[in-house]
Design an enzyme around this catalytic site. Structure first.
Site, short mmCIF file in Angstrom:
data_model
loop_
_atom_site.label_atom_id
_atom_site.label_comp_id
_atom_site.label_asym_id
_atom_site.label_seq_id
_atom_site.Cartn_x
_atom_site.Cartn_y
_atom_site.Cartn_z
N ASP A 31 0.87 -1.19 0.00
CA ASP A 31 0.00 0.00 0.00
C ASP A 31 0.91 1.23 0.00
O ASP A 31 1.91 1.26 0.73
CB ASP A 31 -0.89 -0.02 1.26
CG ASP A 31 -2.08 0.92 1.15
OD1 ASP A 31 -3.22 0.43 1.29
OD2 ASP A 31 -1.88 2.13 0.93
N GLY A 36 -4.79 5.13 2.44
CA GLY A 36 -4.89 4.16 3.54
C GLY A 36 -4.15 4.62 4.78
O GLY A 36 -3.54 5.70 4.80
N PHE A 70 -7.01 -4.46 -4.18
CA PHE A 70 -7.89 -3.37 -3.73
C PHE A 70 -7.34 -1.99 -4.07
O PHE A 70 -8.09 -1.02 -4.05
CB PHE A 70 -8.08 -3.43 -2.20
CG PHE A 70 -8.66 -4.72 -1.72
CD1 PHE A 70 -10.03 -4.90 -1.69
CD2 PHE A 70 -7.85 -5.75 -1.32
CE1 PHE A 70 -10.58 -6.10 -1.27
CE2 PHE A 70 -8.38 -6.96 -0.89
CZ PHE A 70 -9.75 -7.13 -0.86
N TYR A 138 -15.11 6.61 -12.62
CA TYR A 138 -14.75 5.56 -11.67
C TYR A 138 -15.26 4.20 -12.17
O TYR A 138 -14.50 3.23 -12.29
CB TYR A 138 -15.34 5.88 -10.29
CG TYR A 138 -15.27 4.74 -9.33
CD1 TYR A 138 -14.05 4.22 -8.92
CD2 TYR A 138 -16.44 4.15 -8.83
CE1 TYR A 138 -13.98 3.15 -8.04
CE2 TYR A 138 -16.38 3.09 -7.96
CZ TYR A 138 -15.15 2.59 -7.57
OH TYR A 138 -15.09 1.52 -6.70
N1 UFG Z 1 -25.49 11.18 -0.82
C1 UFG Z 1 -26.21 12.24 -0.34
N2 UFG Z 1 -25.59 13.10 0.50
C2 UFG Z 1 -24.28 12.97 0.86
C3 UFG Z 1 -23.55 11.88 0.35
C4 UFG Z 1 -24.18 10.98 -0.49
O1 UFG Z 1 -27.38 12.41 -0.66
O2 UFG Z 1 -23.77 13.82 1.60
C5 UFG Z 1 -26.16 10.21 -1.71
C6 UFG Z 1 -25.49 10.05 -3.05
O3 UFG Z 1 -25.91 11.04 -3.94
C7 UFG Z 1 -25.93 8.64 -3.43
C8 UFG Z 1 -26.03 7.92 -2.08
O4 UFG Z 1 -26.10 8.94 -1.10
O5 UFG Z 1 -27.19 8.68 -4.01
C9 UFG Z 1 -24.84 7.05 -1.78
O6 UFG Z 1 -23.66 7.82 -2.03
P1 UFG Z 1 -22.22 7.33 -1.64
O7 UFG Z 1 -21.27 8.42 -2.04
O8 UFG Z 1 -22.20 6.86 -0.24
O9 UFG Z 1 -21.99 6.04 -2.55
P2 UFG Z 1 -22.18 5.85 -4.13
O10 UFG Z 1 -23.50 5.16 -4.34
O11 UFG Z 1 -21.93 7.10 -4.88
O12 UFG Z 1 -20.98 4.90 -4.49
C10 UFG Z 1 -20.73 3.74 -3.74
C11 UFG Z 1 -19.28 3.39 -3.86
C12 UFG Z 1 -19.00 3.01 -5.27
C13 UFG Z 1 -19.95 1.94 -5.73
C14 UFG Z 1 -21.36 2.34 -5.53
C15 UFG Z 1 -22.22 1.17 -5.94
O13 UFG Z 1 -18.47 4.50 -3.49
O14 UFG Z 1 -17.70 2.50 -5.32
O15 UFG Z 1 -21.54 2.68 -4.17
O16 UFG Z 1 -23.50 1.16 -5.46
F1 UFG Z 1 -19.78 1.73 -7.05
#
Ligand code: UFG
Length: 331
Positions: A31, A36, A70, A138
């Site tokens: 890593d 990390g 990872f 991504y």
């Molecule tokens: N969200 C909010 N407010 C925030 C943060 C997030 O409304 O402050 C929403 C986002 O718009 C999204 C949901 O919460 O609709 C989840 O967002 P995350 O950023 O927690 O996760 P993502 O769904 O964007 O992405 C994650 C992983 C990816 C993976 C994806 C697959 O980071 O690697 O889930 O479902 F591909």
């Protein structure tokens, strides 16, 4: 078996590394500590600090039988703003790793892929044969690596398994999410409960979902990690197999906030905001293939359990214990 875990100082990588050690494997973590944490590397692992592109061949040549990969950049909004970082950091690094595997004769790899490869799905729950149409860089980089694995299996006889994660959350044994810049929903909501932020933004309230906010399939990091150990036994030479890892149940952003309120006892105010670029409306997994072929059984699938474990981590207990734990051997 001796295994290399790239990115083993990160969130998912460190939980998998700990489970590998517990299962009796000899684990080398490689890593560069760009995202990390040194203290997340589990006791019992050998730690090598460096870039996969520089150090993988030398580590692999030292008796490694399989790789769990990872090391990657994994923030959707960052990938939209800086796609070049993702093509180099994800695809470039992975191709270098595959080349190092080829030159050293290591033929088994378990790869950390993502539901983001599917983009806006036609049908939910999403099966592994759904079209790959990522809506952000991504997801595009992870799809490209999946394609490269298929080719390497066909041309060079490696045995590869890609695990497509849905939304990972929770913690195990003091290992949880610790990003310098946090963008993920669960830790951000819990930061409000801890008093670190005033409110949570709801990124989009006009999606075609029951309450207008995005729907995701949340999976406990410990369950997710267990699938990696099962996948190691399913790396068959010449074959690339893909599995979705999710619980098959979707929760909206508002529902996640509601469960966080119940777990923490904090009111957690929310503020409607614009949609976040690159976000699909709903991502929910069909986990049937992983259950049927890997024999995978998620055991912590209740959202309240996932959030409670994340809360225990963020609010101090296990995290403080992890920081106090004996550091891993370095070299
Ligand atoms: N969200 C909010 N407010 C925030 C943060 C997030 O409304 O402050 C929403 C986002 O718009 C999204 C949901 O919460 O609709 C989840 O967002 P995350 O950023 O927690 O996760 P993502 O769904 O964007 O992405 C994650 C992983 C990816 C993976 C994806 C697959 O980071 O690697 O889930 O479902 F591909």
């Amino acid at each position: 078996m001796k295994v290399l875990v790239t990115g083993g100082a990160g969130y998912v990588g460190s939980v998998v590394a700990a489970q590998l050690v517990a299962a009796g494997h000899e684990v080398v973590v490689l890593d560069d500590l760009s995202t990390g944490h040194r203290d997340a590397v589990p006791p019992g692992c050998t730690f090598v600090e460096g870039d996969v592109r520089d150090r993988a061949a030398e580590v692999l040549a030292d008796g490694v039988a399989a790789v769990l990969h990872f090391a990657a950049k994994s923030i959707v909004p960052e990938s939209v703003a800086h796609p070049e970082l993702y093509w180099g950091g994800n695809v470039g690094v992975s191709l270098a790793l595959l080349e190092a595997m080829r030159s050293t004769g290591v033929r088994r790899i378990v790869f950390s892929s993502t539901a983001a490869v599917y983009g806006e799905p036609e049908r939910v729950p999403i099966r592994e044969d759904a079209p790959v149409r990522p809506t952000n860089p991504y997801g595009a980089t992870k799809a490209a690596i999946d394609a490269a694995l298929t080719e390497h299996a066909r041309m060079h006889g490696i045995g590869a398994v890609s695990l497509r994660y849905f939304n990972v959350a929770g913690a195990q044994d003091g290992r949880g999410e610790r990003h310098a810049t946090e963008t993920h929903l669960v830790p951000l909501v819990l930061q409000v409960a801890l008093g670190g932020r005033e409110s949570v933004s709801l990124f989009g309230t006009d999606y075609p979902t029951p309450d207008g906010t995005c729907v995701r399939d949340y999976i406990h990091v410990a369950d997710l990690a267990e699938a990696h150990l099962l996948a190691l036994d399913h790396c068959v030479p010449g074959r690339h197999r893909i599995y979705n890892l999710g619980n098959g149940a979707g929760f909206s952003v508002r529902q996640v906030v509601e469960v966080c309120r119940a777990v923490t006892g904090h009111p957690i105010p929310v503020v409607p905001a614009d949609r976040r670029p690159g976000d699909p409306a709903a991502l929910v997994a069909s986990g049937e293939r992983a259950r049927a072929e890997l024999g995978w059984r998620p055991r912590r699938s209740e959202l309240a359990t996932i959030i409670a474990d994340a809360w225990a981590f963020h609010s101090g207990g296990p995290r403080a214990e992890a920081a106090a734990a004996r550091p891993a051997g370095g070299r």
